[in-house]
Design a protein around this motif. Structure first.
Motif, short mmCIF file in Angstrom:
data_model
loop_
_atom_site.label_atom_id
_atom_site.label_comp_id
_atom_site.label_asym_id
_atom_site.label_seq_id
_atom_site.Cartn_x
_atom_site.Cartn_y
_atom_site.Cartn_z
N UNK A 1 5.16 -7.25 -10.90
CA UNK A 1 4.31 -8.36 -11.34
C UNK A 1 3.95 -9.32 -10.22
N UNK A 2 4.49 -9.12 -9.01
CA UNK A 2 4.25 -10.08 -7.94
C UNK A 2 3.62 -9.40 -6.73
N UNK A 3 2.74 -10.16 -6.07
CA UNK A 3 2.12 -9.73 -4.81
C UNK A 3 2.40 -10.80 -3.77
N UNK A 4 2.66 -10.39 -2.52
CA UNK A 4 2.65 -11.37 -1.44
C UNK A 4 1.56 -10.97 -0.46
N UNK A 5 0.77 -11.97 -0.09
CA UNK A 5 -0.47 -11.73 0.64
C UNK A 5 -0.27 -12.00 2.13
N UNK A 6 -0.52 -10.95 2.94
CA UNK A 6 -0.43 -11.09 4.39
C UNK A 6 -0.91 -9.78 5.01
N UNK A 7 -1.58 -9.84 6.18
CA UNK A 7 -1.99 -8.58 6.83
C UNK A 7 -0.78 -7.72 7.18
N UNK A 8 -1.00 -6.42 7.33
CA UNK A 8 0.07 -5.51 7.73
C UNK A 8 0.66 -5.94 9.06
N UNK A 9 1.94 -5.71 9.23
CA UNK A 9 2.61 -6.02 10.49
C UNK A 9 3.67 -4.95 10.75
N UNK A 10 4.38 -5.07 11.87
CA UNK A 10 5.37 -4.05 12.23
C UNK A 10 6.47 -3.93 11.17
N UNK A 11 6.80 -5.05 10.54
CA UNK A 11 7.92 -5.05 9.59
C UNK A 11 7.54 -4.58 8.20
N UNK A 12 6.26 -4.63 7.86
CA UNK A 12 5.84 -4.28 6.50
C UNK A 12 4.37 -3.88 6.48
N UNK A 13 4.10 -2.76 5.83
CA UNK A 13 2.73 -2.27 5.71
C UNK A 13 2.13 -2.72 4.40
N UNK A 14 0.92 -3.28 4.47
CA UNK A 14 0.27 -3.82 3.27
C UNK A 14 -0.70 -2.81 2.68
N UNK A 15 -0.87 -2.89 1.37
CA UNK A 15 -1.93 -2.16 0.69
C UNK A 15 -3.09 -3.12 0.49
N UNK A 16 -4.32 -2.65 0.72
CA UNK A 16 -5.47 -3.54 0.52
C UNK A 16 -5.57 -3.91 -0.95
N UNK A 17 -5.95 -5.15 -1.19
CA UNK A 17 -5.94 -5.70 -2.54
C UNK A 17 -6.77 -4.85 -3.51
N UNK A 18 -7.96 -4.44 -3.07
CA UNK A 18 -8.82 -3.65 -3.94
C UNK A 18 -8.16 -2.32 -4.31
N UNK A 19 -7.44 -1.73 -3.37
CA UNK A 19 -6.76 -0.46 -3.64
C UNK A 19 -5.61 -0.67 -4.63
N UNK A 20 -4.89 -1.79 -4.48
CA UNK A 20 -3.81 -2.09 -5.43
C UNK A 20 -4.36 -2.22 -6.84
N UNK A 21 -5.47 -2.94 -6.97
CA UNK A 21 -6.07 -3.14 -8.29
C UNK A 21 -6.54 -1.81 -8.87
#
Length: 280
Positions: A119-139
């Motif tokens: 139920x939670x998202x944290x918003x930040x660009x991908x970095x070495x420590x954590x890879x992000x999924x693009x918001x549109x792809x998550x939705x």
């Protein structure tokens, strides 16, 4: 506690706001009953009234240094959104927010919850420590899996980009248990602009696509909320007003001659003398 039960927990108290009538217009005086800005640049008339109600709950972790920054957009964002809460600190951890603690406890006790259904998202660009999924792809993935996007929790970090990255990395041990790392589109190969670069340069960004906290939340709510387009426009209208006020108080930059140190001047002089000797 079941997942559905948490959707009814609301630990966010609506922000109270009245108009700044009678506050005066002297330079240096603050609007103490509304936006909290100097009365000369009061934004009370531009803030949504009443504050915008969203199904998404927004939690902002603001770095202590950023809390003192005059151009911070977080105070305006908090006064514009009904379900918004600001925490001051350098990392998210247990004990800082009872609401986040409840999400953490639920996720740990229900290890079978899929990452996409959190139920939670944290918003930040991908970095070495954590890879992000693009918001549109998550939705898109959530809709395919039949996951309801209502009652999401959006977590954002507010600070300089260096501080925000440090805040993210130090918060990961806590966040990664119950939240998905998502990001807006960024172009790491392009030099960054600034808040409304075409209108006014206020704060330099590190690469293309980076935006202020307020604009990032506005763009995210555009995707997550059923009436997201209207919400985004309301928030950006407040940001534009702030930018225009700041523009009227900026002094024009005077061109300054390029400074050359004495050592460099002597070296240039020696080269010039050597050229003259060779030509002779």
């Amino acid at each position: 506690m079941e997942l559905e039960e948490l959707t009814h927990i609301d630990l966010f108290e609506p922000p109270t706001r009245t108009t700044a009538s009678g506050a005066g217009n002297r330079r240096g005086r603050l609007c103490t009953t509304g936006c909290g800005r100097p009365t000369a640049v009061c934004l009370c008339d531009h803030l949504p009234s009443p504050p915008i109600e969203t199904s998404t709950k927004i939690i902002i972790l603001q770095h202590p240094h950023e809390a003192r920054h005059k151009l911070s957009t977080v105070p305006l964002l908090s006064k514009s959104l009904l379900h918004s809460q600001t925490l001051i600190g350098r990392r998210l951890r247990r004990g800082l927010s009872p609401f986040l603690d409840s999400l953490h406890t639920l996720a740990v006790s229900n290890s079978n919850i899929r990452p996409n259904s959190r139920r939670a998202l944290f918003l930040f660009p991908s970095c070495e420590s954590s890879t992000a999924i693009e918001l549109e792809e998550f939705v898109s993935r959530s809709r395919i899996d039949g996951f309801d996007l209502e009652n999401l929790v959006l977590i954002v970090f507010d600070g300089t980009w260096k501080h925000a990255k440090e805040m993210l990395v130090s918060s990961l041990p806590f966040l990664s248990n119950f939240a998905v790392h998502a990001s807006l589109k960024c172009d790491f190969g392009v030099d960054g602009g600034s808040i409304y670069n075409s209108e006014l340069i206020l704060r330099r960004e590190p690469f293309g696509g980076c935006v202020s906290t307020m604009e990032a939340v506005a763009r995210t709510l555009r995707v997550l909320e059923p009436n997201g387009v209207a919400i985004e426009e309301q928030l950006l209208r407040v940001l534009r007003a702030m930018v225009m006020f700041q523009a009227s108080y900026l002094k024009p930059m005077k061109p300054r001659p390029k400074l050359v140190n004495k050592k460099m001047m002597r070296k240039m002089s020696d080269v010039e003398e050597l050229k003259n000797e060779n030509s002779a």
